[in-house]
Enzyme design. Structure first.
Site, short mmCIF file in Angstrom:
data_model
loop_
_atom_site.label_atom_id
_atom_site.label_comp_id
_atom_site.label_asym_id
_atom_site.label_seq_id
_atom_site.Cartn_x
_atom_site.Cartn_y
_atom_site.Cartn_z
N GLN A 98 0.94 -1.17 0.12
CA GLN A 98 0.09 -0.14 -0.06
C GLN A 98 0.88 1.09 -0.05
O GLN A 98 1.74 1.49 1.00
CB GLN A 98 -1.00 -0.15 1.13
N CYS A 128 -6.48 1.96 2.41
CA CYS A 128 -6.48 0.73 2.88
C CYS A 128 -7.91 -0.08 3.02
O CYS A 128 -7.91 -1.29 2.90
CB CYS A 128 -5.99 0.54 4.53
N HIS A 143 -6.98 1.45 10.50
CA HIS A 143 -6.32 0.70 9.40
C HIS A 143 -7.14 -0.58 9.22
O HIS A 143 -7.58 -1.08 10.19
CB HIS A 143 -4.87 0.38 9.61
N ASP A 166 -2.12 -7.38 4.75
CA ASP A 166 -1.82 -5.93 5.02
C ASP A 166 -0.69 -5.21 4.24
O ASP A 166 0.50 -5.43 4.31
CB ASP A 166 -1.53 -5.94 6.58
#
Length: 248
Positions: free
Chosen positions: A105, A111, A183, A198
């Site tokens: 990311q 996110c 997040h 993630d």
């Protein structure tokens, strides 16, 4: 307390100076489901609120659950745990499935979008993908995580769709340059293992064996041990499950 009526946006790592930032998606199944439809995810599947971690509450979620999304607060404690986890997987390499689609990311506040992409693309064997998301998956699958992120940054179509979805929440979205310390991450079952996806971490995190039938309960166990227990005073945790759509 029903967190759906509170603005719970999401954030990723801060982009480089001058880097791209988006408005965050609200942690709200309706917003995520509309966004999912707009990028080509079948309407046979949708995100559902998980209102508690007790087995009686989990039983209300339609089955099978094919992915779980978690919104959690970024704090000193969570960042310290993330650093410790990254050090651990660097020192002791993990076994990772070659069938995983994982993207770094690099876009600020992206996110929520990253969570949807990680959830849907890694469950394509169960879900019907079409349109933008199928095309993006096909052209980026062989790329490394950083190259996937670069492709995402230059995708004008997703820019437009994301901006529209970010305005559809129940509360005022923050400014693109506003600091939002929450997040999203996703949990998926690929090749019999539970993976935490993630984009702020260098690779997926393998949390051990799971199955399609136990994904929800196994993900909840990891969330309780690795996330909620790290920051037990916070109330800003929100869990959603990607599962069959409810009959209208």
């Amino acid at each position: 307390e029903n967190q759906k009526t509170t603005m719970i946006p999401g954030i990723g790592q801060k982009p480089p100076a001058g880097g791209k930032r988006w408005l965050p998606l609200e942690s709200n199944p309706q917003v995520l489901n509309e966004f999912s439809r707009s990028i080509g995810i079948s309407n046979k599947w949708e995100f559902h609120d998980v209102f508690g971690t007790d087995p009686e509450l989990l039983a209300f979620i339609p089955t099978p659950v094919i992915a779980v999304m978690l919104l959690f607060p970024i704090s000193e404690a969570s960042e310290a745990f993330r650093a410790k986890q990254i050090a651990s997987i660097t020192e002791t390499p993990q076994t990772l499935s070659k069938d995983l689609w994982f993207c770094k990311q690099t876009i600020g506040n992206a996110c929520g979008t990253m969570g949807v992409l990680h959830a849907a693309i890694n469950t394509e064997s169960s879900i019907d993908l079409d349109g933008w998301i199928k095309s993006f998956k096909d052209r980026t699958f062989a790329l490394d995580p950083a190259a996937k992120a670069a492709a995402l940054e230059t995708d004008d179509e997703l820019d437009t769709v994301h901006a529209d979805a970010a305005q559809r929440g129940q509360t005022r979205p923050p400014a693109e340059d506003e600091s939002v310390l929450l997040h999203f991450v996703s949990f998926v079952c690929v090749d019999g293992c539970l993976y935490e996806m993630d984009g702020r971490k260098p690779q997926p995190i393998n949390h051990g064996a799971t199955s399609r039938g136990s994904l929800l309960s196994d993900a909840i166990a990891v969330i309780q041990e690795k996330f909620i227990s790290v920051d037990p005073e916070s109330v800003n945790f929100n869990i959603m499950a990607l599962a069959p759509a409810m009959a209208e």
